[in-house]
Design a protein around this motif. Structure first.
Motif, mmCIF file in Angstrom:
data_model
loop_
_atom_site.group_PDB
_atom_site.id
_atom_site.type_symbol
_atom_site.label_atom_id
_atom_site.label_comp_id
_atom_site.label_asym_id
_atom_site.label_seq_id
_atom_site.Cartn_x
_atom_site.Cartn_y
_atom_site.Cartn_z
ATOM 1 N N ARG A 108 71.470 -72.741 70.056
ATOM 2 C CA ARG A 108 71.702 -71.309 70.619
ATOM 3 C C ARG A 108 71.016 -70.148 69.956
ATOM 4 O O ARG A 108 70.746 -68.953 70.492
ATOM 5 N N LEU A 109 70.710 -70.189 68.796
ATOM 6 C CA LEU A 109 70.033 -69.191 67.882
ATOM 7 C C LEU A 109 68.712 -69.053 68.530
ATOM 8 O O LEU A 109 68.351 -67.912 68.505
ATOM 9 N N ARG A 110 67.916 -70.188 68.703
ATOM 10 C CA ARG A 110 66.670 -70.006 69.434
ATOM 11 C C ARG A 110 66.790 -69.404 70.851
ATOM 12 O O ARG A 110 65.825 -68.337 70.822
ATOM 13 N N LEU A 111 67.936 -69.457 71.582
ATOM 14 C CA LEU A 111 67.916 -68.804 72.796
ATOM 15 C C LEU A 111 68.067 -67.456 72.490
ATOM 16 O O LEU A 111 67.570 -66.687 73.197
ATOM 17 N N VAL A 112 68.869 -67.074 71.580
ATOM 18 C CA VAL A 112 69.303 -65.520 71.246
ATOM 19 C C VAL A 112 67.823 -64.786 70.828
ATOM 20 O O VAL A 112 67.828 -63.751 71.304
ATOM 21 N N PHE A 113 67.221 -65.502 70.132
ATOM 22 C CA PHE A 113 65.980 -64.849 69.570
ATOM 23 C C PHE A 113 64.804 -64.659 70.564
ATOM 24 O O PHE A 113 64.379 -63.752 70.714
ATOM 25 N N THR A 114 64.724 -65.498 71.532
ATOM 26 C CA THR A 114 63.931 -65.810 72.851
ATOM 27 C C THR A 114 64.569 -64.496 73.859
ATOM 28 O O THR A 114 63.560 -63.799 74.196
ATOM 29 N N CYS A 115 65.791 -64.311 73.972
ATOM 30 C CA CYS A 115 66.264 -63.349 74.974
ATOM 31 C C CYS A 115 66.083 -61.815 74.304
ATOM 32 O O CYS A 115 66.073 -60.976 75.013
ATOM 33 N N CYS A 116 66.153 -61.892 73.092
ATOM 34 C CA CYS A 116 65.944 -60.535 72.404
ATOM 35 C C CYS A 116 64.606 -60.226 71.729
ATOM 36 O O CYS A 116 64.400 -59.577 70.833
ATOM 37 N N HIS A 117 63.548 -60.905 72.062
ATOM 38 C CA HIS A 117 62.113 -60.987 72.013
ATOM 39 C C HIS A 117 61.818 -59.243 72.310
ATOM 40 O O HIS A 117 62.087 -58.839 73.079
ATOM 41 N N PRO A 118 61.026 -58.641 71.283
ATOM 42 C CA PRO A 118 60.622 -57.212 71.327
ATOM 43 C C PRO A 118 59.765 -56.693 72.164
ATOM 44 O O PRO A 118 59.604 -55.737 72.673
ATOM 45 N N SER A 119 59.053 -57.942 73.034
ATOM 46 C CA SER A 119 58.239 -57.463 74.034
ATOM 47 C C SER A 119 59.043 -56.977 75.305
ATOM 48 O O SER A 119 58.374 -56.642 76.312
ATOM 49 N N LEU A 120 60.291 -57.701 75.383
ATOM 50 C CA LEU A 120 61.118 -57.239 76.558
ATOM 51 C C LEU A 120 61.891 -55.793 76.222
ATOM 52 O O LEU A 120 61.933 -55.360 75.043
ATOM 53 N N SER A 121 62.107 -55.115 77.101
ATOM 54 C CA SER A 121 62.652 -53.828 77.144
ATOM 55 C C SER A 121 64.186 -54.055 76.454
ATOM 56 O O SER A 121 64.591 -54.958 76.939
ATOM 57 N N GLU A 122 64.555 -53.023 75.959
ATOM 58 C CA GLU A 122 66.055 -53.037 75.492
ATOM 59 C C GLU A 122 67.011 -53.488 76.793
ATOM 60 O O GLU A 122 67.828 -54.239 76.217
ATOM 61 N N ALA A 123 66.865 -52.748 77.571
ATOM 62 C CA ALA A 123 67.718 -52.981 78.781
ATOM 63 C C ALA A 123 67.668 -54.338 79.345
ATOM 64 O O ALA A 123 68.802 -55.408 79.684
#
Length: 406
Positions: A108-123
């Protein structure tokens, strides 16, 4: 057995999903595999009994069914190389599946960091985290953020497409990247909580707290100070939930709340975490905000609050995070320590920088009211009402404006 399967789903579905994302390299394939795994469980567990390790069983079943599905359909997603390696392994039969009860890592920690990658917009980070890590439905997320469901759904689709196209790695960053990447993750959790807190939406606030607890659990044995600080801040803020809404549904300001309704257990846990965070090296804005919340929580009344200590903590926070919002909060604390005129002297120059931020005119209105500048207070209350996004906040401001008359 249906009740046991439902319990496993509630407790472990997102953990199983996270590992399937790692094994299959695709959100869509993992979602299908998760569904297939629980269908297999519904078919086999009533006869065979609950496996010794339900998570490992479900991961194995989901992966093997995904392989079979891909072989049958003879089609590949955008990640052909990864899937080719997966498909090279033969899908075992029922006997081998039953033996696949080894312990699997928590992804799950891997998934969190993937979903929160800085290349994605904050929204996009917020939407994707709530959907894929928390498992919230698209309709529920859209309703929480006052968005049309198709708009939110497209945001999630585009985020997944960007992860695939950019080949964003599904991994926890290394030591050199971790501080910056963790800051992005913590901010997403904080924004989710803020949205729920402002709307008095207990479900969204609960999800944020659950995420913050998960981060702390997955980053053992020595979680970073800011991860501790964030959880402390959320717990101390949420401890006031029962006292934040009046009988008429309007927001009740901190100084007017019945402190007997605050959750003592959450306050005790939050204060312990805040103290631990401040003792660690590398503490930052969340730990300092948690310390400020702890001072509020430990005061028996608004009058007994240690405002000099709060101003001192804001002084440190402003050096670490020199933003207009922090300066605004410090100005309010100075007003509580030194009087409303002292706070207004600091606050008025900030208003042009905070256009569109409803808390700024709301704070200005309150300080003007306390200082007796009633015409200016009415002007700021009207601006705050116009900017407020959530109905409890808007109702509270409208009540304050009406109380001034004129």
């Amino acid at each position: 057995m249906r009740a046991e399967i439902d319990t496993v789903y509630r407790q472990h579905a997102r953990r199983v999903f996270s590992t399937l994302v790692r094994l299959l390299g695709s959100f869509e394939l993992a979602e299908e595999a998760l569904h297939d795994a629980f269908l297999a469980a519904a078919e086999q567990w009533p006869a065979q009994g609950l496996p010794a390790n339900p998570v490992a069983w479900l991961v194995s079943a989901g992966r093997f069914r995904a392989i079979d599905r891909l072989r049958r359909e003879r089609r590949f997603a955008a990640w052909d190389d990864t899937l080719a390696e997966t498909l090279a392994d033969p899908a075992p039969g029922p006997e081998q599946l039953a033996e696949a009860q080894h312990e699997i890592p928590d992804d799950r920690l891997r998934l969190v960091f993937t979903c929160c990658h800085p290349s994605l917009s904050e929204a996009a980070r917020i939407a994707l985290t709530l959907r894929e890590v928390c498992g919230l439905g698209t309709e529920a997320i859209a309703a929480a953020f006052l968005l049309p469901t198709p708009t939110l759904a497209q945001r999630i689709v585009r985020a997944k497409a960007k992860i695939a196209a950019a080949r964003i790695p599904y991994e926890v960053p290394g030591p050199s990247e971790l501080p910056q990447r963790l800051a992005s993750v913590l901010r997403v959790v904080y924004l989710v909580f803020n949205e729920g807190h402002a709307a008095l939406d207990g479900a969204l606030a609960d999800e944020a707290i659950r995420l913050a607890r998960l981060l702390l659990q997955l980053m053992q044995p020595e979680p970073p100070a800011e991860a501790r600080g964030l959880l402390a801040l959320l717990l101390l803020s949420d401890a006031r939930r029962a006292a934040r809404r009046g009988a008429d549904g309007a927001l009740v300001p901190l100084e007017q709340q019945d402190r007997r309704r605050w959750d003592a257990a959450l306050i005790a846990e939050g204060c312990t975490l805040a103290e631990a965070a401040l003792r660690q090296r590398g503490f930052g804005p969340f730990a300092l905000q948690a310390a400020i919340a702890a001072v509020h929580a430990e005061a028996g009344s608004a009058e007994a609050t240690d405002w000099p200590q709060i101003v001192g903590l804001y002084d440190v926070l402003l050096r670490l995070e020199p933003t207009p919002v922090v300066a605004l909060n410090r100005a309010v604390a100075v007003a509580m320590r030194d009087g409303p005129e002292a706070g207004l002297a600091l606050l008025r120059p900030l208003l042009p920088q905070l256009a569109g931020y409803p808390a700024a005119p709301a704070a200005a209105a309150d300080l003007c009211r306390r200082a007796g500048h009633l015409d200016e207070a009415r002007q700021h209350y009207r601006a705050a009402v116009a900017l407020a996004r959530q109905s409890p906040e808007r109702r509270h401001l409208a009540i304050q404006l009406a109380a001034l008359g004129g």
